[in-house]
Motif scaffolding. Structure first.
Motif, PDB file in Angstrom:
ATOM      1  N   MET A 183       0.823  -1.212   0.000  1.00  0.00           N
ATOM      2  CA  MET A 183       0.000   0.000   0.000  1.00  0.00           C
ATOM      3  C   MET A 183       0.856   1.261   0.000  1.00  0.00           C
ATOM      4  SD  MET A 183      -2.870  -1.304   2.735  1.00  0.00           S
ATOM      5  CE  MET A 183      -3.541   0.335   3.019  1.00  0.00           C
ATOM      6  N   ALA A 184       1.958   1.245   0.750  1.00  0.00           N
ATOM      7  CA  ALA A 184       2.854   2.403   0.777  1.00  0.00           C
ATOM      8  C   ALA A 184       3.479   2.645  -0.593  1.00  0.00           C
ATOM      9  CB  ALA A 184       3.941   2.202   1.828  1.00  0.00           C
ATOM     10  N   ILE A 185       3.867   1.567  -1.254  1.00  0.00           N
ATOM     11  CA  ILE A 185       4.386   1.694  -2.616  1.00  0.00           C
ATOM     12  C   ILE A 185       3.292   2.213  -3.540  1.00  0.00           C
ATOM     13  CG2 ILE A 185       5.275   0.393  -4.601  1.00  0.00           C
ATOM     14  CD1 ILE A 185       6.697  -1.443  -2.566  1.00  0.00           C
ATOM     15  N   GLY A 186       2.058   1.746  -3.322  1.00  0.00           N
ATOM     16  CA  GLY A 186       0.938   2.242  -4.106  1.00  0.00           C
ATOM     17  C   GLY A 186       0.702   3.726  -3.892  1.00  0.00           C
ATOM     18  N   ALA A 187       0.882   4.198  -2.642  1.00  0.00           N
ATOM     19  CA  ALA A 187       0.749   5.628  -2.361  1.00  0.00           C
ATOM     20  C   ALA A 187       1.802   6.416  -3.121  1.00  0.00           C
ATOM     21  CB  ALA A 187       0.875   5.882  -0.862  1.00  0.00           C
ATOM     22  N   PHE A 188       3.023   5.896  -3.168  1.00  0.00           N
ATOM     23  CA  PHE A 188       4.091   6.541  -3.936  1.00  0.00           C
ATOM     24  C   PHE A 188       3.760   6.558  -5.422  1.00  0.00           C
ATOM     25  CE2 PHE A 188       7.725   5.652  -6.711  1.00  0.00           C
ATOM     26  CZ  PHE A 188       8.409   6.853  -6.602  1.00  0.00           C
TER      27      PHE A 188
END
Length: 204
Positions: A183-188
């Motif tokens: 999810m954090a990578i998706g936010a990026f």
């Protein structure tokens, strides 16, 4: 030293709460800082069920135990607020189904919250990105033992369109930290591809 800005996520489940921050570098890699919380009353039983050294990880600072039999979200909120006060956060993606109250409280602090789905549409691209980062050795998490254990519990499932997302083959397995990382990578990825004239915070 971690470079700012960073992108992060919060994921809450019945027993484990995770916060995962990713700090992109200039060469396409990421430094990863995960944080985990677990109710203290459940820790011993969870350690026996999963057969992993949760209490040792707690002593090593890899896992925070909160008082009682349910997660103390006041502690979670305080820890996230402290972390964000030390680093420049661009976006925090929050599990839209299991952390809406915490998302509201973090948004009230002025943090850039966006809700993140758990289906194939939201998870496929960042899951594929995570796989490429691992293959290319561009993901650094300082050998975090709890996150590494959860990574070993992961399997990928596909839909008919070729989309992928993470799953766990056994009910006792835990993969929440890795899903938080996705999810954090998706936010990026969402931040890096959005038009510059869109607002910084997307919250719905």
């Amino acid at each position: 030293l971690l470079s700012d800005p960073y992108y992060s996520t919060v994921r809450c489940t019945q027993d484990t709460t995770c916060f995962c921050a990713v700090f992109p570098d200039t060469e396409g890699g990421f430094d990863v800082v995960p944080m985990f919380w677990l109710p203290a009353k459940n820790a011993e039983a969870a350690a026996q069920t999963t057969r992993v050294p949760l209490m040792q990880w707690h002593r090593e600072g890899l896992l925070t135990l909160t008082e009682g039999s349910s997660t103390d979200y006041r502690k979670v909120k305080a820890d996230i607020e402290l972390f964000c006060s030390k680093h420049r956060c661009r976006r925090i993606a929050v599990d839209r189904w299991n952390a809406t109250m915490l998302a509201t409280e973090l948004s009230d602090l002025g943090l850039p919250i966006t809700l993140f789905g758990q289906g194939f549409a939201s998870m496929s691209s960042p899951t594929k990105k995570l796989e490429s980062l691992v293959v290319d050795c561009k993901l650094r998490h300082a050998g975090h033992a709890l996150l590494s254990w959860q990574a070993g519990n992961c399997a990928c499932v596909n839909d008919d369109a070729g989309n992928v997302k993470l799953s766990k083959p056994k009910s006792i397995s835990k993969i929440d930290g890795v899903i938080s990382l996705v999810m954090a990578i998706g936010a990026f990825m969402g931040e890096s591809t959005k038009p510059v004239d869109l607002p910084e915070v997307s919250f719905w």
